[in-house]
Design a protein around this motif. Structure first.
Motif, PDB file in Angstrom:
ATOM      1  N   GLY A  52      33.092  52.731  -1.151  1.00 62.51           N
ATOM      2  CA  GLY A  52      33.482  52.500   0.310  1.00 62.51           C
ATOM      3  C   GLY A  52      32.748  51.147   0.707  1.00 62.51           C
ATOM      4  N   LEU A  53      32.315  50.424  -0.288  1.00 59.32           N
ATOM      5  CA  LEU A  53      31.286  49.283  -0.019  1.00 59.32           C
ATOM      6  C   LEU A  53      32.355  48.026  -0.079  1.00 59.32           C
ATOM      7  CD1 LEU A  53      28.385  48.003   0.541  1.00 59.32           C
ATOM      8  CD2 LEU A  53      28.404  47.692  -1.971  1.00 59.32           C
ATOM      9  N   TYR A  54      32.471  47.147   1.039  1.00 55.13           N
ATOM     10  CA  TYR A  54      33.386  46.003   1.026  1.00 55.13           C
ATOM     11  C   TYR A  54      32.658  44.744   0.975  1.00 55.13           C
ATOM     12  CZ  TYR A  54      37.659  48.644   1.524  1.00 55.13           C
ATOM     13  OH  TYR A  54      38.836  49.318   1.488  1.00 55.13           O
ATOM     14  N   VAL A  55      32.714  44.035   0.187  1.00 53.43           N
ATOM     15  CA  VAL A  55      31.625  42.777   0.028  1.00 53.43           C
ATOM     16  C   VAL A  55      32.497  41.615   0.089  1.00 53.43           C
ATOM     17  CG1 VAL A  55      30.119  44.293  -1.351  1.00 53.43           C
ATOM     18  CG2 VAL A  55      31.681  42.785  -2.711  1.00 53.43           C
ATOM     19  N   GLU A  56      33.676  41.596  -0.127  1.00 60.12           N
ATOM     20  CA  GLU A  56      34.462  40.267  -0.337  1.00 60.12           C
ATOM     21  C   GLU A  56      35.240  39.851   0.976  1.00 60.12           C
ATOM     22  OE1 GLU A  56      33.668  38.547  -2.834  1.00 60.12           O
ATOM     23  OE2 GLU A  56      33.246  39.819  -4.454  1.00 60.12           O
ATOM     24  N   THR A  57      35.628  40.717   1.707  1.00 56.88           N
ATOM     25  CA  THR A  57      36.583  40.187   2.881  1.00 56.88           C
ATOM     26  C   THR A  57      36.430  41.426   3.907  1.00 56.88           C
ATOM     27  OG1 THR A  57      38.963  39.729   3.160  1.00 56.88           O
ATOM     28  CG2 THR A  57      38.744  41.500   1.696  1.00 56.88           C
ATOM     29  N   LEU A  58      37.525  41.152   4.883  1.00 60.30           N
ATOM     30  CA  LEU A  58      37.646  41.797   5.847  1.00 60.30           C
ATOM     31  C   LEU A  58      38.793  42.878   5.835  1.00 60.30           C
ATOM     32  CD1 LEU A  58      37.005  39.399   8.966  1.00 60.30           C
ATOM     33  CD2 LEU A  58      35.357  40.969   7.786  1.00 60.30           C
ATOM     34  N   LYS A  59      38.735  44.303   6.443  1.00 62.70           N
ATOM     35  CA  LYS A  59      39.723  44.729   6.654  1.00 62.70           C
ATOM     36  C   LYS A  59      40.625  44.277   7.777  1.00 62.70           C
ATOM     37  CE  LYS A  59      37.195  48.900   5.410  1.00 62.70           C
ATOM     38  NZ  LYS A  59      36.670  50.331   5.754  1.00 62.70           N
ATOM     39  N   ASP A  60      42.016  44.881   7.816  1.00 53.03           N
ATOM     40  CA  ASP A  60      42.841  44.389   8.919  1.00 53.03           C
ATOM     41  C   ASP A  60      42.274  44.731  10.257  1.00 53.03           C
ATOM     42  OD1 ASP A  60      45.129  43.407   9.904  1.00 53.03           O
ATOM     43  OD2 ASP A  60      46.202  45.036  10.025  1.00 53.03           O
ATOM     44  N   GLY A  61      42.145  43.566  10.947  1.00 51.68           N
ATOM     45  CA  GLY A  61      41.552  43.720  12.323  1.00 51.68           C
ATOM     46  C   GLY A  61      40.089  43.988  12.528  1.00 51.68           C
ATOM     47  N   GLN A  62      39.380  43.714  11.439  1.00 50.47           N
ATOM     48  CA  GLN A  62      37.966  44.127  11.560  1.00 50.47           C
ATOM     49  C   GLN A  62      37.078  42.724  11.854  1.00 50.47           C
ATOM     50  OE1 GLN A  62      35.863  44.794   7.785  1.00 50.47           O
ATOM     51  NE2 GLN A  62      34.812  46.356   8.667  1.00 50.47           N
ATOM     52  N   THR A  63      36.298  42.743  12.846  1.00 48.82           N
ATOM     53  CA  THR A  63      35.248  41.739  13.044  1.00 48.82           C
ATOM     54  C   THR A  63      34.164  41.483  12.005  1.00 48.82           C
ATOM     55  OG1 THR A  63      33.772  42.980  14.362  1.00 48.82           O
ATOM     56  CG2 THR A  63      35.834  42.259  15.550  1.00 48.82           C
ATOM     57  N   TYR A  64      33.701  40.450  11.921  1.00 47.09           N
ATOM     58  CA  TYR A  64      32.408  40.293  11.028  1.00 47.09           C
ATOM     59  C   TYR A  64      31.225  41.185  11.370  1.00 47.09           C
ATOM     60  CZ  TYR A  64      28.050  38.382   9.256  1.00 47.09           C
ATOM     61  OH  TYR A  64      26.869  38.238   8.546  1.00 47.09           O
ATOM     62  N   LEU A 110      29.498  43.904   8.671  1.00 46.51           N
ATOM     63  CA  LEU A 110      28.370  43.982   8.215  1.00 46.51           C
ATOM     64  C   LEU A 110      27.352  45.260   8.459  1.00 46.51           C
ATOM     65  CD1 LEU A 110      26.095  42.325   6.918  1.00 46.51           C
ATOM     66  CD2 LEU A 110      25.310  41.423   9.037  1.00 46.51           C
ATOM     67  N   ILE A 111      27.776  45.625   9.922  1.00 43.91           N
ATOM     68  CA  ILE A 111      27.144  46.963  10.204  1.00 43.91           C
ATOM     69  C   ILE A 111      27.600  48.107   9.199  1.00 43.91           C
ATOM     70  CG2 ILE A 111      26.696  48.515  12.225  1.00 43.91           C
ATOM     71  CD1 ILE A 111      24.968  46.052  12.398  1.00 43.91           C
ATOM     72  N   SER A 112      28.831  48.108   9.179  1.00 43.35           N
ATOM     73  CA  SER A 112      29.367  49.222   8.560  1.00 43.35           C
ATOM     74  C   SER A 112      28.962  49.143   6.938  1.00 43.35           C
ATOM     75  CB  SER A 112      31.128  49.188   8.526  1.00 43.35           C
ATOM     76  OG  SER A 112      31.616  48.026   7.890  1.00 43.35           O
ATOM     77  N   ASN A 113      28.955  48.258   6.532  1.00 47.47           N
ATOM     78  CA  ASN A 113      28.181  48.039   4.919  1.00 47.47           C
ATOM     79  C   ASN A 113      26.652  48.356   4.913  1.00 47.47           C
ATOM     80  OD1 ASN A 113      30.381  47.229   3.128  1.00 47.47           O
ATOM     81  ND2 ASN A 113      30.562  45.380   4.240  1.00 47.47           N
ATOM     82  N   VAL A 114      25.915  48.132   5.998  1.00 49.74           N
ATOM     83  CA  VAL A 114      24.571  48.111   5.964  1.00 49.74           C
ATOM     84  C   VAL A 114      24.430  49.588   6.243  1.00 49.74           C
ATOM     85  CG1 VAL A 114      22.456  47.866   7.048  1.00 49.74           C
ATOM     86  CG2 VAL A 114      23.978  45.622   6.540  1.00 49.74           C
ATOM     87  N   THR A 115      25.227  50.298   7.270  1.00 53.26           N
ATOM     88  CA  THR A 115      25.082  51.471   7.574  1.00 53.26           C
ATOM     89  C   THR A 115      25.505  52.432   6.544  1.00 53.26           C
ATOM     90  OG1 THR A 115      25.434  51.180   9.811  1.00 53.26           O
ATOM     91  CG2 THR A 115      25.857  53.431   9.027  1.00 53.26           C
ATOM     92  N   LEU A 116      26.369  52.202   5.463  1.00 48.88           N
ATOM     93  CA  LEU A 116      26.535  53.056   4.328  1.00 48.88           C
ATOM     94  C   LEU A 116      25.604  52.822   3.293  1.00 48.88           C
ATOM     95  CD1 LEU A 116      28.654  54.492   2.605  1.00 48.88           C
ATOM     96  CD2 LEU A 116      29.564  52.220   1.645  1.00 48.88           C
ATOM     97  N   ILE A 117      24.991  51.784   3.137  1.00 49.83           N
ATOM     98  CA  ILE A 117      23.861  51.648   2.087  1.00 49.83           C
ATOM     99  C   ILE A 117      22.657  52.404   2.657  1.00 49.83           C
ATOM    100  CG2 ILE A 117      22.095  49.885   1.314  1.00 49.83           C
ATOM    101  CD1 ILE A 117      24.281  47.889   1.517  1.00 49.83           C
ATOM    102  N   VAL A 118      22.095  52.473   4.086  1.00 49.15           N
ATOM    103  CA  VAL A 118      20.941  52.901   4.417  1.00 49.15           C
ATOM    104  C   VAL A 118      21.159  54.308   4.548  1.00 49.15           C
ATOM    105  CG1 VAL A 118      19.791  53.312   6.710  1.00 49.15           C
ATOM    106  CG2 VAL A 118      20.310  51.046   5.927  1.00 49.15           C
ATOM    107  N   GLU A 119      22.420  55.006   4.887  1.00 53.23           N
ATOM    108  CA  GLU A 119      22.582  56.479   5.048  1.00 53.23           C
ATOM    109  C   GLU A 119      22.614  56.958   3.384  1.00 53.23           C
ATOM    110  OE1 GLU A 119      26.094  57.037   7.235  1.00 53.23           O
ATOM    111  OE2 GLU A 119      25.159  56.897   9.108  1.00 53.23           O
ATOM    112  N   SER A 120      23.106  56.220   2.574  1.00 51.55           N
ATOM    113  CA  SER A 120      23.243  56.806   1.416  1.00 51.55           C
ATOM    114  C   SER A 120      21.808  56.677   0.869  1.00 51.55           C
ATOM    115  CB  SER A 120      24.186  55.832   0.438  1.00 51.55           C
ATOM    116  OG  SER A 120      25.429  55.776   0.803  1.00 51.55           O
ATOM    117  N   LEU A 121      21.017  55.685   0.859  1.00 48.26           N
ATOM    118  CA  LEU A 121      19.341  55.756   0.418  1.00 48.26           C
ATOM    119  C   LEU A 121      18.785  56.692   0.954  1.00 48.26           C
ATOM    120  CD1 LEU A 121      18.753  51.887   0.287  1.00 48.26           C
ATOM    121  CD2 LEU A 121      19.277  53.177  -1.540  1.00 48.26           C
TER     122      LEU A 121
END
Length: 362
Positions: free
Chosen positions: A329-341, A345-356
């Motif tokens: 579920g980690l997206y590093v290259e691009t945005l999903k349709d309709g997603q803001t920057y 960033l927050i969704s990726n960092v949240t995924l990392i933090v919650e997983s750790l």
């Protein structure tokens, strides 16, 4: 701005022929000097990726015609340009691309061969103080880039380095030196994991648009200031999220090296990547897999993050052998349709933090 139809048709046809035949062109796109427009028509802006499109949109609002070549969730490292892309590039007043070997060589060649001699070509990656890759092996040979070339932009493709004859001079007065002898392969293009560097990119975008379209300068400047303020807040949010993870647990392994800016700014330690390059097609040996597993065990790493755009076939093996959790579920290259920057960033960092944090409790 509307170009002469015959010129545009000829440029597109020639570009596609050159690319299809492996025509001899320089490996990197030549940047061009900004020239103010004199027409009341809307500025035509072309960007290569949705991420750059988001940054430009935040600056321009609805005041320009903005075309994003790559669709949402596409992998920029494997994207093949289309004839429609060529038409958009030919009609552009400014083309923005990440550069430093992020886009495919076929797309870079299309930009170089198709863009009008009056168009501004802006490589954002060079403007944000890029960091180096750790392993130094990111040369994108799989996309046709050749590290033996000095990227001296010969005039064999008719672009003539966009020199003074066409009103372009390699931007020397702005600190550019024509890129002679400069190899971009060791620089990390994933600067969007650092909002401070995104703010640097926004400043560059704003300045270029103001130079091209001074009539709308106040709009560009106000929008850029507002977005940079949001980026400052975003930086603080990311810092707070990562600080919720204990320092001894901020250690991860990823499938590709793409989180270098997150590591450099916020202290997440990226100990290894399974694939030491930007292509998921790269083969690695059993001994390399064993090295990654040893590193995971030696450093008590508990989470492996698998990138959604380019999942590695080796991730399952490493996860099973090392006995750690593989998180998707980690997206590093691009945005999903309709997603803001910010959402990206927050969704990726949240995924990392919650997983750790979850792994740390186990």
């Amino acid at each position: 701005m509307k170009k002469n139809f015959l010129f545009k048709f000829s440029a597109i046809a020639m570009s596609l022929i050159l690319i299809a035949c492996g025509g001899s062109t320089s490996e990197d796109v030549v940047e061009t000097e900004t020239t103010a427009i004199e027409s009341e028509e809307s500025l035509n802006v072309v960007v290569t990726t949705p991420m750059l499109g988001e940054f430009v949109k935040q600056v321009v609002g609805d005041s320009v015609v903005l075309d994003v070549l790559m669709p949402a969730e596409a992998n920029p490292h494997t994207y093949d340009p289309s004839p429609q892309d060529a038409a958009k590039i030919a009609d552009a007043d400014i083309v923005l691309y990440v550069g430093i070997k992020y886009e495919t060589s076929s797309l870079l060649k299309l930009i170089e061969n198709t863009a009008s001699t009056n168009a501004t070509l802006l490589e954002i990656g060079e403007e944000i103080d890029p960091i180096e890759f750790k392993d130094g092996e990111h040369d994108h040979d799989e996309e046709g880039h050749d590290d033996d070339k000095d990227h001296d932009h010969d005039d064999e493709d008719g672009h003539d380095d966009h020199d003074d004859e066409d009103g372009h001079d390699d931007h020397d007065e702005e600190g550019h030196e024509g890129h002679e002898g400069h190899d971009h392969g060791s620089e990390d293009p994933h600067f969007w994991f650092d909002p401070v560097r995104v703010a640097m990119a926004v400043e560059v975008i704003k300045d270029s648009l103001v130079s091209l379209d001074p009539a709308n300068s106040s709009t560009y400047e106000a929008n850029a200031d507002n977005f940079i303020s949001e980026l400052t807040d975003l930086d603080a949010q990311v810092k707070e999220l990562i600080e919720s993870v204990s320092e001894d647990n901020r250690k991860i392994v990823t499938t590709h090296e793409s989180l270098g800016y997150l590591e450099a700014r916020y202290g997440i330690e990226v100990f290894a990547t399974i694939i030491p390059s930007l292509s998921s097609a790269d083969e690695i040996s059993p001994s390399q897999i064993a090295d990654v597993i040893d590193l995971i065990e030696d450093n008590n790493i508990k989470v492996l993050f698998v990138e959604s755009e380019a999942p590695s076939v080796y991730a399952e093996t490493v996860s099973a052998e090392a006995g750690i959790t593989a998180v998707t579920g980690l997206y590093v290259e691009t945005l999903k349709d309709g997603q803001t920057y910010s959402d990206f960033l927050i969704s990726n960092v949240t995924l990392i933090v919650e997983s750790l944090n979850s792994a740390g409790e186990g």
